[in-house]
Design a protein around this motif. Structure first.
Motif, PDB file in Angstrom:
ATOM      1  N   ALA A 173      13.123 -12.730  15.852  1.00 52.05           N
ATOM      2  CA  ALA A 173      11.711 -12.653  16.243  1.00 52.05           C
ATOM      3  C   ALA A 173      10.977 -13.658  15.359  1.00 52.05           C
ATOM      4  O   ALA A 173      11.211 -13.699  14.146  1.00 52.05           O
ATOM      5  N   SER A 174      10.119 -14.475  15.937  1.00 44.70           N
ATOM      6  CA  SER A 174       9.486 -15.531  15.142  1.00 44.70           C
ATOM      7  C   SER A 174       8.481 -14.984  14.129  1.00 44.70           C
ATOM      8  O   SER A 174       8.349 -15.499  13.029  1.00 44.70           O
ATOM      9  N   GLY A 175       7.776 -13.917  14.506  1.00 46.58           N
ATOM     10  CA  GLY A 175       6.715 -13.397  13.631  1.00 46.58           C
ATOM     11  C   GLY A 175       7.237 -12.457  12.558  1.00 46.58           C
ATOM     12  O   GLY A 175       8.446 -12.208  12.461  1.00 46.58           O
ATOM     13  N   LEU A 176       6.315 -11.906  11.747  1.00 44.75           N
ATOM     14  CA  LEU A 176       6.710 -11.006  10.654  1.00 44.75           C
ATOM     15  C   LEU A 176       7.293  -9.715  11.222  1.00 44.75           C
ATOM     16  O   LEU A 176       6.740  -9.149  12.156  1.00 44.75           O
ATOM     17  N   ALA A 177       8.422  -9.256  10.658  1.00 46.98           N
ATOM     18  CA  ALA A 177       9.044  -8.030  11.166  1.00 46.98           C
ATOM     19  C   ALA A 177       9.657  -7.227  10.017  1.00 46.98           C
ATOM     20  O   ALA A 177      10.636  -6.517  10.215  1.00 46.98           O
ATOM     21  N   ALA A 178       9.067  -7.356   8.825  1.00 45.32           N
ATOM     22  CA  ALA A 178       9.513  -6.606   7.641  1.00 45.32           C
ATOM     23  C   ALA A 178      11.025  -6.688   7.440  1.00 45.32           C
ATOM     24  O   ALA A 178      11.681  -5.700   7.114  1.00 45.32           O
ATOM     25  N   GLY A 179      11.592  -7.882   7.648  1.00 43.09           N
ATOM     26  CA  GLY A 179      13.028  -8.086   7.412  1.00 43.09           C
ATOM     27  C   GLY A 179      13.923  -7.510   8.498  1.00 43.09           C
ATOM     28  O   GLY A 179      15.140  -7.548   8.383  1.00 43.09           O
ATOM     29  N   LYS A 180      13.338  -6.954   9.585  1.00 40.82           N
ATOM     30  CA  LYS A 180      14.170  -6.306  10.606  1.00 40.82           C
ATOM     31  C   LYS A 180      14.318  -7.142  11.863  1.00 40.82           C
ATOM     32  O   LYS A 180      15.024  -6.755  12.788  1.00 40.82           O
ATOM     33  N   GLY A 181      13.662  -8.288  11.932  1.00 43.39           N
ATOM     34  CA  GLY A 181      13.612  -9.060  13.178  1.00 43.39           C
ATOM     35  C   GLY A 181      14.757 -10.032  13.388  1.00 43.39           C
ATOM     36  O   GLY A 181      14.628 -10.959  14.175  1.00 43.39           O
ATOM     37  N   VAL A 182      15.882  -9.835  12.684  1.00 42.10           N
ATOM     38  CA  VAL A 182      17.020 -10.752  12.838  1.00 42.10           C
ATOM     39  C   VAL A 182      18.220  -9.980  13.382  1.00 42.10           C
ATOM     40  O   VAL A 182      18.620  -8.977  12.799  1.00 42.10           O
ATOM     41  N   ILE A 183      18.763 -10.443  14.504  1.00 42.05           N
ATOM     42  CA  ILE A 183      19.942  -9.773  15.073  1.00 42.05           C
ATOM     43  C   ILE A 183      21.089 -10.770  15.121  1.00 42.05           C
ATOM     44  O   ILE A 183      20.945 -11.876  15.672  1.00 42.05           O
ATOM     45  N   ILE A 184      22.209 -10.384  14.496  1.00 44.43           N
ATOM     46  CA  ILE A 184      23.396 -11.246  14.539  1.00 44.43           C
ATOM     47  C   ILE A 184      24.287 -10.686  15.646  1.00 44.43           C
ATOM     48  O   ILE A 184      24.857  -9.602  15.492  1.00 44.43           O
ATOM     49  N   ALA A 185      24.320 -11.386  16.763  1.00 47.97           N
ATOM     50  CA  ALA A 185      25.055 -10.887  17.925  1.00 47.97           C
ATOM     51  C   ALA A 185      26.484 -11.412  17.883  1.00 47.97           C
ATOM     52  O   ALA A 185      26.714 -12.617  17.781  1.00 47.97           O
TER      53      ALA A 185
END
Ligand code: AMP
Ligand code: GLY
Length: 430
Positions: free
Chosen positions: A149-161
């Protein structure tokens, strides 16, 4: 440097801000320090004002009302909302980048485009606002693949698929189901980089910079890096994986081009650049920049600084050149985060916490999610609750001191990782 003694306001409520407050208290530059909103540990030592870190107008009013000379901003949200610009408009020096520079953290697309524009080594990527082209891009690339996710997501917006199917469903959930709200309305899809992850914190002022010790965080909640990502469960510095020549390479290929790139783009960047790096087979690459100090990395970096840390931050707030080097201890520093069982998902709050009366040599406790109840008892008030920190010439000894304290702390939902720094200890044994 201006030698007048300062009334300082520290903004934030985590372990990072408690560590910064401790540095203020030992700085010859500091006359008085207050915090907003602070936590239970800070409340025990200084005056705290219950203003949330994202209430920019109220914080600026507090700084004016309390005749604050210098503001140190801990978390990213007020920086991304433009608190430095707001404080500057009322002539209060403050540490951190203005809103234009804070985009390096508030927009991953901005950050990746910046890397590309200035030829800074990073993972191959593309950004998207709509589903079809994103799915097509996944089809043309290989898994694993990383969706952000491009915006702020408290460190949770990254998914390694791990496979294309998971990648497509991550894209769908961000762009169509809006699982990250507006933060996921623009996404970055990038190449998966393999290697060892390491962080370098850099203080920047007027085009000059100072690197602090290289550190490693432990992002996953469980032992052996299993389970969901958290804000960080423990850290240590310095790590031996960065030797002098690698440090030089990182500065030449990543840090200096960043500072020059910001200047070329017309951004007067003062504050922290916290570089999240991957040491790949083809050299160090940057995953991302944060525009503030890391938590819990700050808790291990600051105890190693033997010069006046606050003077460095104040120089940056005044846009003055930084010294070429500073005195850093040759010890190792390590921290273990004590969290509430359940974190980073739902966890209980309000449990009384009992701390040991004495601590081993060079060992301290810093508060994060705590507060004082009406009887002045410390109670839990967040996911990450306490940090146990220790310094020693030998990191195994620091670890032993920390874990003896972790064991003695009493509170119902106490949880901590038992393997912090084990990788580094094994590397040192080789
Ligand atoms: P970020 O918020 O971009 O730092 O991502 C959070 C975490 O996801 C990082 O600390 C890495 O562990 C992991 N990560 C992010 N981007 C990549 C990538 N391109 N390849 C491998 N791991 C990544
Ligand atoms: N420890 C990770 C962070 O501060 O973002």
């Amino acid at each position: 440097m201006d030698k007048k003694r300062l009334n300082i306001l520290v903004i934030g409520s985590g372990g990072r801000e408690h560590a910064i407050v401790n540095k203020c208290l030992e700085s010859p530059l500091c006359k008085n320090v207050i915090a907003a909103p602070g936590n239970g540990g800070m409340e025990e030592i200084i005056e705290c004002f219950p203003i949330p870190a994202d209430s920019v107008e109220e914080l600026v009013k507090l700084a004016k009302d309390e005749k604050v000379d210098f503001v140190i901003v801990g978390p990213e949200i007020p920086l991304c909302l433009g608190i430095i610009d707001a404080l500057s408009s009322v002539n209060i020096p403050a540490y951190g980048p203005k809103k234009d520079g804070a985009q390096l953290e508030s927009s991953k697309t901005f950050c990746k485009d910046f890397f590309e524009r200035h030829k800074i080594p990073t993972a191959k990527y593309q950004s998207f606002n709509s589903l079809e082209p994103a799915l097509e891009y996944i089809d043309h690339n290989t898994a694993p693949i990383v969706i952000k996710a491009s915006g702020l997501a408290a460190g949770k917006g990254v998914i390694i698929a791990e496979n294309k199917e998971d990648a497509k469903s991550a894209v769908h959930s961000m762009l169509i189901d809006e699982t990250f709200g507006d933060s996921g309305s623009n996404i970055v899809i990038e190449e998966y980089l393999e290697g060892e992850e390491v962080s370098i914190h850099v203080i920047v002022s007027d085009g000059s910079y100072l690197c602090l010790s290289p550190s490693q965080d432990h992002k996953r909640v469980g032992k052996n890096d299993k389970g969901p990502n958290t804000g960080g469960m423990g850290a240590y510095a310095p790590t031996i994986i960065i030797n002098d020549s690698l440090q030089k390479e990182i500065e030449l290929s990543i840090i200096i081009p960043t500072i020059e790139g910001l200047e070329k783009d017309g951004i007067n960047y003062n504050g922290t650049l916290y570089a999240g790096l991957m040491l790949t087979k083809s050299g160090p690459k940057i995953l991302e920049y944060n525009v503030r100090f890391g938590d819990p990395e700050t808790q291990v970096l600051l105890p190693l600084i033997e010069d006046d840390f606050i003077a460095l931050l104040y120089a940056s707030a005044l846009n003055q050149r930084l010294p070429v080097s500073i005195k850093i201890s040759d010890e190792k520093c390590m921290t273990v985060v004590i969290a509430s069982q359940g974190y980073p998902m739902a966890y209980p709050k309000g449990e009384p916490i009992y701390l040991p009366k004495t601590l081993p040599d060079k060992t301290s406790i810093i508060h994060a999610g705590t507060k004082l109840d009406s009887n002045n008892t410390i109670i839990s008030n967040g996911g990450r609750v306490l940090n146990i920190i220790s310094r020693d010439s030998d990191i195994s000894k620091a670890a032993r001191k920390i874990y003896s304290v972790c064991n003695q702390i009493q509170y119902k939902s106490k949880y901590y990782r038992e393997d912090i720094a084990q990788k580094e200890i094994k590397r040192l044994e080789k």
